[in-house]
Structure formats: structure tokens, C-alpha cells
Motif scaffolding. Structure first.
Motif, PDB file in Angstrom:
ATOM      1  N   UNK A  13       2.472  38.986 122.481  1.00 19.29           N
ATOM      2  CA  UNK A  13       1.105  39.306 123.210  1.00 19.29           C
ATOM      3  C   UNK A  13       1.331  39.367 124.598  1.00 19.29           C
ATOM      4  N   UNK A  14       2.452  38.846 125.383  1.00 17.01           N
ATOM      5  CA  UNK A  14       2.644  39.135 126.554  1.00 17.01           C
ATOM      6  C   UNK A  14       2.951  40.691 126.670  1.00 17.01           C
ATOM      7  N   UNK A  15       3.678  41.200 125.734  1.00 14.26           N
ATOM      8  CA  UNK A  15       4.013  42.680 125.925  1.00 14.26           C
ATOM      9  C   UNK A  15       2.597  43.321 125.819  1.00 14.26           C
ATOM     10  N   UNK A  16       1.601  42.848 125.003  1.00 16.38           N
ATOM     11  CA  UNK A  16       0.496  43.835 124.672  1.00 16.38           C
ATOM     12  C   UNK A  16      -0.361  43.536 126.060  1.00 16.38           C
ATOM     13  N   UNK A  17      -0.448  42.332 126.593  1.00 17.41           N
ATOM     14  CA  UNK A  17      -1.234  42.197 127.982  1.00 17.41           C
ATOM     15  C   UNK A  17      -0.887  43.303 129.038  1.00 17.41           C
ATOM     16  N   UNK A  18       0.561  43.156 129.215  1.00 17.08           N
ATOM     17  CA  UNK A  18       1.351  43.700 130.234  1.00 17.08           C
ATOM     18  C   UNK A  18       0.911  45.298 129.834  1.00 17.08           C
ATOM     19  N   UNK A  19       1.069  45.931 128.669  1.00 16.47           N
ATOM     20  CA  UNK A  19       0.769  47.269 128.402  1.00 16.47           C
ATOM     21  C   UNK A  19      -0.693  47.597 128.634  1.00 16.47           C
ATOM     22  N   UNK A  20      -1.663  46.424 128.211  1.00 12.66           N
ATOM     23  CA  UNK A  20      -3.023  46.729 128.504  1.00 12.66           C
ATOM     24  C   UNK A  20      -3.336  46.896 130.065  1.00 12.66           C
ATOM     25  N   UNK A  21      -2.701  46.138 130.931  1.00 13.24           N
ATOM     26  CA  UNK A  21      -2.975  46.081 132.319  1.00 13.24           C
ATOM     27  C   UNK A  21      -2.507  47.445 132.837  1.00 13.24           C
ATOM     28  N   UNK A  22      -1.157  47.503 132.567  1.00 17.78           N
ATOM     29  CA  UNK A  22      -0.257  48.720 133.283  1.00 17.78           C
ATOM     30  C   UNK A  22      -1.199  50.042 132.714  1.00 17.78           C
ATOM     31  N   UNK A  23      -1.327  50.232 131.533  1.00 19.30           N
ATOM     32  CA  UNK A  23      -2.084  51.218 131.020  1.00 19.30           C
ATOM     33  C   UNK A  23      -3.642  51.542 131.595  1.00 19.30           C
ATOM     34  N   UNK A  24      -4.449  50.487 131.688  1.00 17.62           N
ATOM     35  CA  UNK A  24      -5.928  50.447 132.378  1.00 17.62           C
ATOM     36  C   UNK A  24      -5.531  50.895 133.791  1.00 17.62           C
ATOM     37  N   UNK A  25      -4.577  50.315 134.676  1.00 17.91           N
ATOM     38  CA  UNK A  25      -4.491  50.720 135.927  1.00 17.91           C
ATOM     39  C   UNK A  25      -3.993  52.114 135.976  1.00 17.91           C
ATOM     40  N   UNK A  26      -3.062  52.552 135.246  1.00 17.83           N
ATOM     41  CA  UNK A  26      -2.596  53.942 135.368  1.00 17.83           C
ATOM     42  C   UNK A  26      -3.765  54.807 134.957  1.00 17.83           C
ATOM     43  N   UNK A  27      -4.186  54.441 134.215  1.00 13.62           N
ATOM     44  CA  UNK A  27      -5.720  55.416 133.443  1.00 13.62           C
ATOM     45  C   UNK A  27      -6.822  55.521 134.832  1.00 13.62           C
ATOM     46  N   UNK A  28      -6.958  54.294 135.412  1.00  9.49           N
ATOM     47  CA  UNK A  28      -7.958  54.335 136.588  1.00  9.49           C
ATOM     48  C   UNK A  28      -7.512  55.064 137.537  1.00  9.49           C
ATOM     49  N   UNK A  29      -6.209  54.863 137.988  1.00 12.86           N
ATOM     50  CA  UNK A  29      -5.490  55.582 139.021  1.00 12.86           C
ATOM     51  C   UNK A  29      -5.494  57.081 138.973  1.00 12.86           C
ATOM     52  N   UNK A  30      -5.057  57.627 137.541  1.00 16.78           N
ATOM     53  CA  UNK A  30      -4.962  58.892 137.190  1.00 16.78           C
ATOM     54  C   UNK A  30      -6.547  59.649 137.333  1.00 16.78           C
ATOM     55  N   UNK A  31      -7.384  58.854 136.718  1.00 19.93           N
ATOM     56  CA  UNK A  31      -8.819  59.355 136.909  1.00 19.93           C
ATOM     57  C   UNK A  31      -9.548  59.501 138.023  1.00 19.93           C
ATOM     58  N   UNK A  32      -9.140  58.577 139.210  1.00 19.01           N
ATOM     59  CA  UNK A  32      -9.976  58.443 140.354  1.00 19.01           C
ATOM     60  C   UNK A  32      -9.266  59.590 141.041  1.00 19.01           C
ATOM     61  N   UNK A  33      -7.976  59.913 140.999  1.00 17.68           N
ATOM     62  CA  UNK A  33      -7.180  60.997 141.861  1.00 17.68           C
ATOM     63  C   UNK A  33      -7.928  62.199 141.711  1.00 17.68           C
ATOM     64  N   UNK A  34      -8.538  62.554 140.508  1.00 18.22           N
ATOM     65  CA  UNK A  34      -8.956  63.739 140.363  1.00 18.22           C
ATOM     66  C   UNK A  34     -10.074  64.045 141.239  1.00 18.22           C
ATOM     67  N   UNK A  35     -11.005  62.830 141.706  1.00 15.10           N
ATOM     68  CA  UNK A  35     -12.062  63.066 142.596  1.00 15.10           C
ATOM     69  C   UNK A  35     -11.860  62.909 144.037  1.00 15.10           C
TER      70      UNK A  35
END
Lengths: 300, 231
Positions: free
Chosen positions: A275-297
Motif C-alpha cells: 500500500x505504501x508503495x502504491x501511495x508513493x507511486x500514485x503521488x509521484x506519478x500524479x506529480x510527474x504527470x502534472x509537471x509534464x503536462x503543464x510544462x507544455x503550456x
């Protein structure tokens, strides 16, 4: 102080934003939920396979039979010689007298045969050492060294079968790790693209932020926090599914699959760790996804 | 004292179209300047270069000591924090309240809440919308939305307010209300540059007027000189 105030406001605004853009957030969260559940299944499988292979490896032993005429003094010397061999984890000595006693207790047939040999020298059985190795890959080497010891009659360690098992386990382990890593990467990009679509509809917001004097960091941070919240919310269902689902599975199968030989990992604290690993993956991936998406704009 | 110094500015777009030819212009602190001209005369390009949405191909634009024409993309915010911009389409955040829309421009600086609050209320009072602070933009009329946009543009006390056709979407009465607000802001010391099509407004305000045509300044009317004789 100023930095904390800005950070606090960013967290507050990104939290609000998750709810104000609820339908879009829901799309991202649903995407995270589904992929994290798949990641969870892959992790549970791979850890169980790993656990099973470790258990099998632990059971692998070398049996070294000694010559019939070896004296107990020589046995002590052999013990010392085994001790200095690399990769030997532990060993036990099995006295042929003890073995014959055990056999005699087990069945009356053995009793009638072995009863005649009361003296050590007469006993037709062989003294034996059971040796465990620290590294399964070195079992052949260790077996070879032991067979060189004076007084050792022969050495058995399931030649051929062991090597095959070891290489099969190795492949399974590598595949399962590969699957988990691949899934995490795929999840990252999937989520990043989902968030990108949701951010596309908020281009105007970014434009306005720039207009009133927001620096690139001012713009990025709220979106990154938003990704963090999306990842956090998205990991709730997979975490619950992991904790309760695995426990139910474990109880249904009574902790073993097919035979007692294949033991499942005990649910606690294993599922907490996943579960801890899932939360960590969720958070990191969510942050990475947003960061990558917003960079475009933020090209301007 | 000059707030804006534009010297030999030329702007050619990547498409090869030249929008501004060798334009020089000085604007003093506290002035109210209209920029007028027909569609495609380059007035939008000119003000876009002022808030650094566009970069001049050559020449210098200096606003309050900052060389805007040399500003790198990642440093654009430095000039944006010193000027307010108001648009024809308001550009409000639809999912934030009036208060949040205005406060937003201050919060990114990290001002303490009490200071944010007092400044936002002051700005909303100035545009006469204090009572609508908790409303969302879609609950307001066009004129009110534009007043919110003006409040946001002036809330951090910029030296310069750039207005790109702020009355373009509004009827005559509402337009005059907006002009009154802008005039008041100008009297408080803020320099205002306003692009407009509406000669009626320009006539009534009697301010400095710069007439552009085909990317060049055709005429620079001093305060009260400009009289539009009708079409």
C-alpha cells in the motif's frame, strides 16, 4: 515566512481546484485507480513468486555421505573443513546410529533388520552432513569442494534439477520485476496524458496567471500539488482493495496455493508495504504527470 | 518624466508581415493616452509589445527602467507585476469568486492575508463592486465583469495600466461607467494606455490621442486636440 505563505496558498488552491474541476479530476483519478490496481496485482504476484523461490532456495541442501569406516574423530575434523568453505551457511551432522534408531522406531520392518547392528562399525548406514549454502548459485561449487574432503563418500544436491530450477526462478523474478517497472512507467505516461487533457481545458487559467505576473514556478507548483492530490485520492481504492482483497484471498486459500509447498506471504505487514508503495507511486506519478503536462503550456 | 520610452521599434511576424515600422514614442508618468486606428493598423501589436506578449524585431522599449524588449521568456513576470492589463473579454477565472480573482494577483507575491484582504477590498471599492465579492463571474453583468478585471489589474498598484478595447463588448452607458472608473484610477496617478475603436469615448474624454495607420504613427494629438468629425 513568505515562501510558506505562498506554499500554503498553492496547496489550498490546488485542493480547491481538484473539486472545482471535479469531472476532469474524476477522469484522472479513475485512470490512476485502474492502473494502480493492476500495479498492485503485479506487485503481489511478483513478491509471492519471489517469496516462493526464496523458500525453495532455502530448502535446497547438499547431502554429503561419509565412508562407512570414518571415525567420530575424523567427523570432527570434517566439520572444521566444511566450516572454512565459502558460501556454507550452516550444516548439521546426522549420525548413522541416530538415523537407524529413528528408522527402527518408524517401522517394525526396519526394526527387525537394523536391530542386529548394535555396534557403530557394523551399521550398514552412512553418516551424513546436511549443508545449506548462502547463495544457491554456488551450490555446485560447494558440493565439489565437499566431495574433495577425505572421508566423504559421495555428495548429492539434486544435480541438474537445481540448476534448472535456479535459472527458471531467475527468469520469473526478472520478468515480474520488469512487469512492475513497465507498468509504473506506462501508468506515469497514461496519467500524464489524462492530466494533460484536463489541463488543456485550463489553458486560459494559465494564460491569466501569466498575465497577472505569475512566474513559471508560481504556475507550476499549484498544478504539481494538484497532481499530488489526484495521485493521493486515486490510491485510496487500490490501497483498500490491496489490504482487504489480499487478506480475503489469503484466507480463502488458507495461505497456500495448490500444495502446502507453495506458501503465500502472510498479509500483514506485507499489504501495508504494498500500500505504501502504491501511495508513493500514485503521488509521484500524479506529480510527474502534472509537471509534464503543464510544462507544455509554459513555452512563452 | 517618461514612464515609457519606445525607440525605433519594428515588429515583423514570422509570417513576414510587418505590423510596426520604426516607431518611436514617449509617454509620461500619469498620462492617459488613447491609441486609435483602423483594424490592422498595428495598435494591438504595439501594446502587446508593452506587456511583452510579443517581442520587437528591433528597437528598444523601456518601461520604468526595465528594458522590456530584452526580457527573456522566463522573466516576463517581472514586467507583468509592474503593469496591469485589461482586455475586451475580461479574462476572469470562471471558477473563482470575484474576491479570489482579484486576490489572485496579490497572493502569488506571498503577501500576508490581512494585507491581501485590505488591498482587494480597496480595489473592489474603487470599482464599486465590494458587495459582489462573493459572486462568481457568470453571475455578473459584462460591465461588472470588466470592473472586476480592472480591480485585478490595479490591485497591486501598478504604475501603468494597459487597456485593450476594454469597452469593446459593452453598451454605451456601461462603457462610460468603465471610463469613469479608469479616469479615477488615472487621477490617482496611474498611467493609462487604452486601445479603442470607440471614437465617441475618445471625443468625450479629451486626452492625448495617438493615431496609427499601417504600423506608423500618423498623428499625435495633445490633450483636448482630437476631435472626431464623424464618419
Amino acid at each position: 515566512m513568505r515562501v510558506f505563505r505562498i506554499l500554503g496558498r498553492n496547496i489550498r488552491d490546488s485542493f480547491k481546484s481538484v473539486f472545482r474541476n471535479f469531472s476532469l479530476s474524476l477522469a484522472s483519478i479513475a485512470c490512476i485507480v485502474i492502473t494502480l490496481i493492476v500495479v498492485s496485482i503485479a506487485m503481489i504476484l511478483s513478491f509471492n513468486v519471489n517469496n516462493f523461490t526464496k523458500a525453495v532456495e532455502r530448502d535446497m541442501t547438499i547431502v554429503a555421505f561419509l565412508n562407512r569406516d570414518v571415525s567420530l574423530e575424523r567427523v570432527e575434523e570434517i566439520k572444521d573443513e566444511i566450516n572454512v568453505i565459502n558460501y556454507v551457511e550452516s550444516f548439521t551432522f546426522e549420525d548413522k546410529m541416530t538415523i537407524s534408531e529413528e528408522m527402527m522406531e518408524e517401522s517394525s520392518d526396519f526394526d527387525s533388520i537394523l536391530d542386529k547392528y548394535e555396534e557403530r562399525e557394523d551399521n550398514p548406514l552412512l553418516d551424513a552432513f546436511q549443508i545449506k549454502v548462502t547463495d544457491i548459485n554456488q551450490i555446485e561449487e560447494v558440493a565439489n569442494q565437499i566431495s574433495q574432503i577425505d572421508g566423504v563418500y559421495n555428495v548429492k544436491y539434486g544435480e541438474g534439477m537445481v540448476e534448472q530450477l535456479v535459472s527458471v526462478f531467475d527468469i520469473i523474478k526478472k520478468i515480474s520485476y520488469g512487469v512492475v517497472i513497465a507498468l509504473v512507467i506506462v501508468t506515469a505516461f497514461l496519467i500524464s496524458n489524462t492530466i494533460k487533457i484536463t489541463i488543456f481545458s485550463r489553458k486560459r487559467e494559465i494564460e491569466i496567471m501569466r498575465l497577472v505576473g505569475a512566474s513559471n514556478i508560481n504556475i507550476k507548483i499549484p498544478f504539481i500539488f494538484e497532481g499530488l492530490f489526484l495521485g493521493l485520492f486515486g490510491s485510496i481504492i487500490p490501497v483498500l482493495a490491496t489490504i482487504f482483497g489480499y487478506e480475503a484471498l489469503y484466507n480463502t486459500f488458507n495461505g497456500q496455493v495448490i500444495s502446502p509447498f507453495i506458501q503465500l506471504i502472510v498479509p500483514l505487514p506485507f499489504t501495508y508495504f504494498v500500500s505504501l508503495a502504491l501511495i508513493a507511486i500514485g503521488i509521484l506519478v500524479g506529480m510527474f504527470g502534472s509537471w509534464r503536462a503543464v510544462k507544455k503550456y509554459l513555452k512563452i | 518624466m517618461d514612464l515609457i520610452r519606445i525607440k525605433n521599434v519594428e515588429k515583423t511576424y514570422k509570417t513576414g508581415v510587418t505590423a510596426i515600422y520604426d516607431l518611436s514614442l514617449n509617454i509620461q508618468k500619469g498620462e492617459f493616452v488613447f491609441i486609435i486606428g483602423s483594424t490592422g493598423c498595428g495598435k494591438s501589436t504595439l501594446i502587446k509589445m508593452l506587456y511583452r506578449e510579443e517581442k520587437p524585431t528591433s528597437g528598444i522599449i523601456n518601461i520604468g527602467g526595465i528594458n522590456v524588449s530584452k526580457l527573456k521568456n522566463r522573466n516576463v513576470y517581472k514586467i507583468r507585476r509592474k503593469i496591469g492589463v485589461v482586455f475586451q473579454d475580461f479574462k476572469l477565472l470562471p471558477k473563482s469568486t470575484v474576491y479570489e480573482n482579484v486576490a489572485f494577483a496579490l497572493e502569488i507575491f506571498g503577501l500576508p492575508n490581512s494585507e491581501v484582504h485590505s488591498k482587494v477590498i480597496k480595489a473592489l471599492e474603487l470599482v464599486g463592486l465590494k458587495h459582489k465579492a462573493k459572486n462568481y463571474p457568470h453571475q455578473l453583468s459584462g460591465g461588472e465583469q470588466q470592473r472586476v478585471a480592472i480591480a485585478r489589474a490595479i490591485v497591486n498598484g501598478p504604475k501603468l495600466l494597459i487597456c485593450d478595447e476594454p469597452t469593446g463588448n459593452l453598451d454605451e452607458n456601461t462603457s462610460m461607467e468603465i471610463m469613469k472608473v479608469l479616469d479615477e484610477i488615472n487621477k490617482l496617478g496611474t498611467t493609462i494606455i487604452m486601445v479603442t475603436h470607440d471614437t465617441e469615448i475618445v471625443n468625450k474624454m479629451k486626452k492625448r490621442v495617438i493615431l496609427l495607420d499601417s504600423g506608423r504613427i500618423v498623428k499625435d494629438y495633445k490633450e483636448g486636440e482630437y476631435v472626431h468629425e464623424g464618419v
